[in-house]
Design a protein around this motif. Structure first.
Motif, mmCIF file in Angstrom:
data_model
loop_
_atom_site.group_PDB
_atom_site.id
_atom_site.type_symbol
_atom_site.label_atom_id
_atom_site.label_comp_id
_atom_site.label_asym_id
_atom_site.label_seq_id
_atom_site.Cartn_x
_atom_site.Cartn_y
_atom_site.Cartn_z
ATOM 1 N N PHE A 62 0.835 -1.192 0.000
ATOM 2 C CA PHE A 62 0.000 0.000 0.000
ATOM 3 C C PHE A 62 0.876 1.251 0.000
ATOM 4 C CE2 PHE A 62 -2.837 -3.205 1.446
ATOM 5 C CZ PHE A 62 -4.133 -2.752 1.261
ATOM 6 N N LEU A 63 0.268 2.361 -0.399
ATOM 7 C CA LEU A 63 0.854 3.697 -0.274
ATOM 8 C C LEU A 63 -0.112 4.527 0.547
ATOM 9 C CD1 LEU A 63 2.980 5.870 -1.095
ATOM 10 C CD2 LEU A 63 1.512 6.351 -3.073
ATOM 11 N N CYS A 64 0.430 5.305 1.466
ATOM 12 C CA CYS A 64 -0.404 6.161 2.301
ATOM 13 C C CYS A 64 0.325 7.483 2.531
ATOM 14 C CB CYS A 64 -0.687 5.456 3.630
ATOM 15 S SG CYS A 64 -1.935 6.267 4.643
ATOM 16 N N HIS A 65 -0.452 8.570 2.607
ATOM 17 C CA HIS A 65 0.117 9.892 2.860
ATOM 18 C C HIS A 65 -0.337 10.481 4.192
ATOM 19 C CE1 HIS A 65 0.535 9.573 -1.548
ATOM 20 N NE2 HIS A 65 1.639 10.267 -1.342
ATOM 21 N N ASP A 66 -1.391 9.938 4.764
ATOM 22 C CA ASP A 66 -1.959 10.508 5.987
ATOM 23 C C ASP A 66 -1.952 9.484 7.119
ATOM 24 O OD1 ASP A 66 -2.682 13.006 4.757
ATOM 25 O OD2 ASP A 66 -4.319 11.922 3.770
ATOM 26 N N PHE A 67 -1.717 9.988 8.309
ATOM 27 C CA PHE A 67 -1.694 9.127 9.486
ATOM 28 C C PHE A 67 -2.012 9.958 10.716
ATOM 29 C CE2 PHE A 67 2.498 10.950 9.147
ATOM 30 C CZ PHE A 67 2.882 11.208 10.465
ATOM 31 N N LYS A 68 -2.279 9.265 11.808
ATOM 32 C CA LYS A 68 -2.431 9.942 13.103
ATOM 33 C C LYS A 68 -1.708 9.107 14.138
ATOM 34 C CE LYS A 68 -6.944 7.857 13.984
ATOM 35 N NZ LYS A 68 -8.346 8.072 14.281
ATOM 36 N N GLY A 69 -1.406 9.737 15.257
ATOM 37 C CA GLY A 69 -0.724 9.042 16.335
ATOM 38 C C GLY A 69 0.725 9.455 16.451
ATOM 39 N N GLU A 70 1.382 8.824 17.398
ATOM 40 C CA GLU A 70 2.791 9.104 17.689
ATOM 41 C C GLU A 70 3.636 7.880 17.359
ATOM 42 O OE1 GLU A 70 4.107 12.003 18.877
ATOM 43 O OE2 GLU A 70 2.107 12.885 18.664
ATOM 44 N N LEU A 71 4.759 8.108 16.709
ATOM 45 C CA LEU A 71 5.693 7.042 16.386
ATOM 46 C C LEU A 71 6.266 6.470 17.682
ATOM 47 C CD1 LEU A 71 7.047 5.695 13.894
ATOM 48 C CD2 LEU A 71 8.882 7.363 14.159
ATOM 49 N N ILE A 72 6.245 5.151 17.809
ATOM 50 C CA ILE A 72 6.817 4.537 19.006
ATOM 51 C C ILE A 72 8.338 4.701 18.972
ATOM 52 C CG2 ILE A 72 4.919 2.920 19.403
ATOM 53 C CD1 ILE A 72 6.550 0.745 18.028
ATOM 54 N N PRO A 73 8.980 4.817 20.138
ATOM 55 C CA PRO A 73 10.431 5.037 20.150
ATOM 56 C C PRO A 73 11.229 3.839 19.636
ATOM 57 C CG PRO A 73 9.537 5.020 22.400
ATOM 58 C CD PRO A 73 8.384 4.871 21.462
ATOM 59 N N GLN A 74 10.728 2.625 19.859
ATOM 60 C CA GLN A 74 11.428 1.422 19.400
ATOM 61 C C GLN A 74 10.419 0.351 19.040
ATOM 62 O OE1 GLN A 74 14.734 0.937 18.839
ATOM 63 N NE2 GLN A 74 14.269 -1.109 18.102
ATOM 64 N N SER A 75 10.566 -0.217 17.859
ATOM 65 C CA SER A 75 9.707 -1.304 17.403
ATOM 66 C C SER A 75 10.352 -2.638 17.756
ATOM 67 C CB SER A 75 9.507 -1.213 15.884
ATOM 68 O OG SER A 75 8.802 -2.336 15.409
ATOM 69 N N ASN A 76 9.541 -3.620 18.049
ATOM 70 C CA ASN A 76 10.060 -4.974 18.283
ATOM 71 C C ASN A 76 10.672 -5.569 17.024
ATOM 72 O OD1 ASN A 76 9.190 -4.905 20.930
ATOM 73 N ND2 ASN A 76 7.258 -5.908 20.486
ATOM 74 N N GLU A 77 10.346 -5.009 15.871
ATOM 75 C CA GLU A 77 10.818 -5.540 14.591
ATOM 76 C C GLU A 77 12.129 -4.912 14.120
ATOM 77 O OE1 GLU A 77 9.357 -8.105 12.981
ATOM 78 O OE2 GLU A 77 7.977 -8.205 14.667
ATOM 79 N N GLY A 78 12.556 -3.807 14.733
ATOM 80 C CA GLY A 78 13.782 -3.144 14.307
ATOM 81 C C GLY A 78 13.714 -1.652 14.559
ATOM 82 N N GLU A 79 14.618 -0.925 13.939
ATOM 83 C CA GLU A 79 14.733 0.523 14.123
ATOM 84 C C GLU A 79 13.907 1.262 13.074
ATOM 85 O OE1 GLU A 79 18.284 3.816 13.662
ATOM 86 O OE2 GLU A 79 18.810 1.738 14.102
ATOM 87 N N LEU A 80 13.032 2.153 13.528
ATOM 88 C CA LEU A 80 12.210 2.962 12.625
ATOM 89 C C LEU A 80 12.977 4.216 12.210
ATOM 90 C CD1 LEU A 80 8.906 2.600 14.611
ATOM 91 C CD2 LEU A 80 9.344 1.680 12.326
ATOM 92 N N GLU A 81 12.861 4.567 10.933
ATOM 93 C CA GLU A 81 13.592 5.735 10.440
ATOM 94 C C GLU A 81 12.826 6.401 9.305
ATOM 95 O OE1 GLU A 81 17.858 6.581 8.228
ATOM 96 O OE2 GLU A 81 17.677 4.818 9.517
#
Length: 150
Positions: A83-102
């Motif tokens: 999928f492609l998405c441009h809109d979201f709500k919420g706060e990015l979690i500081p650390q994912s169990n799956e790896g580093e978010l960037e």
């Protein structure tokens, strides 16, 4: 057959990727569909679980058959809905169990270590407006051996 959903979240000319520790590859957040779940429900749930963000109106932009062959025999097969998405709500979690978010600038995407199929998928979804249909074949060590688009 396994079914997987993932999403490219594009915001301010960046996309949110997950750096997986196992291979050091950057990947689109997502994961396995649950029984009875539709693909849109799955991508929203999986993306939220891995990032803390709720996608708003994600649109399917790629449907892929993924094969892993050994000695010419299909060892595993899965379907991937991107999928492609441009809109979201919420706060990015500081650390994912799956790896580093960037958040990665769009112009840097082609230079990142990713699964070989993701190079094609990123380029199409980020710069084209239609749905991409394709098949990717891998060896057991995840070397891409063949791909085709319809």
């Amino acid at each position: 057959m396994q079914r997987v959903t993932n999403c490219i979240l594009r915001h301010d000319n960046h996309i949110l990727l997950l750096k997986k520790p196992s291979k050091g590859w950057y990947a689109m957040p997502g994961g396995k569909m649950e029984q009875g779940e539709n693909i849109k429900e799955s991508v929203i749930r999986e993306f939220h679980e891995e990032t803390g963000l709720h996608l708003i109106n994600p649109e399917v932009r790629g449907i892929f058959t993924m094969l892993r062959r050994e000695a010419g025999i299909i060892e595993s097969e899965w379907m991937m809905y991107t999928f492609l998405c441009h809109d979201f709500k919420g706060e990015l979690i500081p650390q994912s169990n799956e790896g580093e978010l960037e958040w990665v600038p769009v112009e840097d995407i082609a230079n990142l270590p990713t699964a070989p199929s993701d190079k094609f998928i990123h380029q199409h979804i980020l710069f084209q407006n239609d749905i991409l249909y394709g098949t990717f074949e891998y060896q057991p060590d995840y070397q891409l051996t063949h791909y085709a688009f319809a």
